[in-house]
Design an enzyme around this catalytic site. Structure first.
Site, short mmCIF file in Angstrom:
data_model
loop_
_atom_site.label_atom_id
_atom_site.label_comp_id
_atom_site.label_asym_id
_atom_site.label_seq_id
_atom_site.Cartn_x
_atom_site.Cartn_y
_atom_site.Cartn_z
N ARG A 52 0.84 -1.22 0.00
CA ARG A 52 0.00 0.00 0.00
C ARG A 52 0.87 1.26 0.00
O ARG A 52 0.43 2.34 -0.37
CB ARG A 52 -0.96 -0.03 1.20
CG ARG A 52 -1.86 1.17 1.29
CD ARG A 52 -3.20 0.89 1.99
NE ARG A 52 -3.08 0.14 3.21
CZ ARG A 52 -2.67 0.62 4.38
NH1 ARG A 52 -2.30 1.88 4.49
NH2 ARG A 52 -2.62 -0.16 5.45
N TYR A 104 -13.80 18.28 -16.41
CA TYR A 104 -14.22 16.91 -16.18
C TYR A 104 -15.22 16.89 -15.01
O TYR A 104 -14.89 17.33 -13.91
CB TYR A 104 -13.01 16.00 -15.90
CG TYR A 104 -13.48 14.64 -15.50
CD1 TYR A 104 -14.23 13.88 -16.39
CD2 TYR A 104 -13.30 14.15 -14.22
CE1 TYR A 104 -14.76 12.65 -16.02
CE2 TYR A 104 -13.81 12.92 -13.85
CZ TYR A 104 -14.54 12.19 -14.75
OH TYR A 104 -15.07 10.98 -14.38
N ASP A 177 -4.79 19.35 -15.02
CA ASP A 177 -5.27 18.06 -15.53
C ASP A 177 -4.86 17.99 -17.00
O ASP A 177 -5.43 18.66 -17.85
CB ASP A 177 -6.79 17.97 -15.37
CG ASP A 177 -7.36 16.65 -15.90
OD1 ASP A 177 -6.65 15.95 -16.66
OD2 ASP A 177 -8.51 16.31 -15.55
N LYS A 202 -6.66 6.72 -19.61
CA LYS A 202 -6.88 7.21 -20.97
C LYS A 202 -5.66 6.93 -21.85
O LYS A 202 -5.35 5.79 -22.09
CB LYS A 202 -7.26 8.69 -20.90
CG LYS A 202 -8.37 9.01 -19.87
CD LYS A 202 -9.65 8.30 -20.21
CE LYS A 202 -10.88 8.72 -19.46
NZ LYS A 202 -11.00 8.45 -18.05
N1 PLP Z 1 -9.92 14.02 -15.82
C1 PLP Z 1 -10.36 13.85 -17.07
C2 PLP Z 1 -10.11 14.93 -18.10
C3 PLP Z 1 -11.07 12.69 -17.42
O1 PLP Z 1 -11.52 12.54 -18.68
C4 PLP Z 1 -11.31 11.70 -16.42
C5 PLP Z 1 -12.10 10.49 -16.74
O2 PLP Z 1 -12.90 10.47 -17.65
C6 PLP Z 1 -10.83 11.90 -15.13
C7 PLP Z 1 -10.14 13.07 -14.87
C8 PLP Z 1 -11.06 10.89 -14.04
O3 PLP Z 1 -10.23 9.78 -14.21
P1 PLP Z 1 -10.65 8.25 -13.89
O4 PLP Z 1 -11.86 7.91 -14.70
O5 PLP Z 1 -9.41 7.50 -14.29
O6 PLP Z 1 -10.91 8.15 -12.43
#
Ligand code: PLP
Length: 383
Positions: A52, A104, A177, A202
């Site tokens: 962990r 997001y 992000d 992604k």
């Molecule tokens: N940030 C963006 C731009 C995303 O597209 C996503 C998921 O779709 C996330 C954060 C969240 O990531 P996760 O789905 O891996 O938890």
């Protein structure tokens, strides 16, 4: 002779290591152990004690991610959202966070939740207005500016260097992000960001079969130590098998992403003046309001994400999303297969996304097949 700096393609293809020194294997070994034996003095034999807290298989993906973004260190998490949650654990009650109004939705939902539950201030700004970010900041109270660029799913482009200056002038931290841009087009730390976030689900993994998150830091500071402590205590860690799949996916990331960027631009150009569309949103198009900043801040492409604004509203947009044969009607992005989604339906009734918007994640298929598929789906509207 000093070692020549290698290109990212080489770094990624060889997962930073190329050959396992123990065995000569050209693939990285998986270490599935949850715990690690001690020596005759009851000292740990390696840097690892309990999974962990860290695992050698995470370390491969983490080292690669740190190098890609030019950071001092990286940390992998069980999902992108686990990384988002861990990062915002560093914000205290009474402090203030600034984030884009369209971003997001899951990360924004988390911000709204901590704003309600923990007395954290939250201001959402309009990313299409270049002055809105600075106006949203509260000097000496804003702790974090969180941005995305390009912003999901309108692909507005935020000037990272300007955002970093605004953050630092106010005594805040800039977190970016960079899931959509990836460090292959934009190294946010080079523009002054302090922390970079990726949903590694992604483009990093790239095969729609692992959920993972990554944070990369500019500095090994107290905030970074706190995030490591949160990961350990919250337990939002990735399984070693998933970490192995993640580093394997990263080995082909440069090729996959290059193809996605090239095809996305080709698709955007093809459909830019299509009579069935109100607009095509893609920062690589000269017509996109964020193009000038994108050109300044992005290199080698503008990502594989674009959106189509369909004439005729929500109903027609949904029909198009159900009429493709190559694009898969599903949420998410960054995989080898192309996806189409009616974003408003996925985000739900509180969504700020226009109801006629279709989000495309362009994969690595033949781009002519993708164009023909969208053409036939748009033609169903006239039927
Ligand atoms: N940030 C963006 C731009 C995303 O597209 C996503 C998921 O779709 C996330 C954060 C969240 O990531 P996760 O789905 O891996 O938890």
């Amino acid at each position: 002779m000093s070692e020549k700096k290698q290109g990212v393609e080489t770094l990624l293809a060889q997962a930073g290591h190329a050959v396992d020194p123990e065995t000569g294997g050209v693939s990285v070994p998986i270490q599935p152990a949850t715990t690690y034996a001690r020596d005759s003095d009851y000292e740990l034999i390696s840097d690892f004690g309990y999974s962990r807290n860290g695992n050698p298989t995470y370390a491969v993906a983490e080292e690669l991610a740190a190098k890609l973004d030019g950071g001092a260190d990286a940390m992998v998490f069980a999902s992108g959202m686990a990384a988002v949650v861990a990062f915002f654990e560093t914000v205290n009650a009474g402090e203030h966070v600034v984030a884009p109004r369209v971003m997001y939705h899951g990360a924004q939902d988390w911000l709204r939740r901590i704003a309600d539950k923990r007395g954290i201030g939250l201001t959402l700004f309009d990313a299409t207005d270049p002055n809105a970010l600075a106006a949203a900041v509260l000097k000496d109270n804003t702790r974090v500016i969180w941005i995305e660029s390009p912003v999901n799913p309108t692909w507005d482009v935020i000037d990272i260097a300007a955002a970093a200056e605004t953050a630092h002038d106010a005594g805040a931290v800039l977190a970016v992000d960079s899931t959509v841009a990836t460090p292959l087009t934009t190294r946010a730390l080079d523009f002054g960001a302090d922390i970079v976030f990726h949903s590694a689900t992604k483009y990093y993994n790239g095969h729609s079969d692992v959920v993972a998150g990554m944070l990369v830091t500019r500095a090994l500071d107290a905030r970074w130590e706190e995030i490591a402590e949160v990961r350990k205590l919250m337990g939002g860690v990735l399984g070693p098998f998933e970490a192995w799949l993640l580093q394997r996916g990263m080995r082909t990331m440069a090729l996959r992403f290059e193809r996605a960027c090239d095809s996305a631009l080709k698709i955007a150009r093809h459909f830019e003046s299509h009579p069935a569309l109100e607009a095509v949103l893609y920062p690589g198009l000269e017509s996109h309001p964020g193009h000038a900043v994108a050109k300044k801040q992005m290199r080698n492409g503008y990502s594989g994400m674009l959106s189509l604004m369909v004439k005729g509203g929500e109903e027609k947009a949904r029909r198009v999303a159900c009429s493709t044969n190559v694009f898969v009607p599903a949420t998410s992005l960054g995989g080898v297969e192309s996806l189409i989604e009616h974003r408003f339906a996925v985000e739900g009734p509180h969504s700020a996304v226009p109801k006629n918007l279709l989000r495309l994640s362009v994969g690595i298929e033949n781009s002519d097949d993708l164009i023909a598929d969208l053409e036939q789906a748009l033609a169903t509207m006239d039927a």
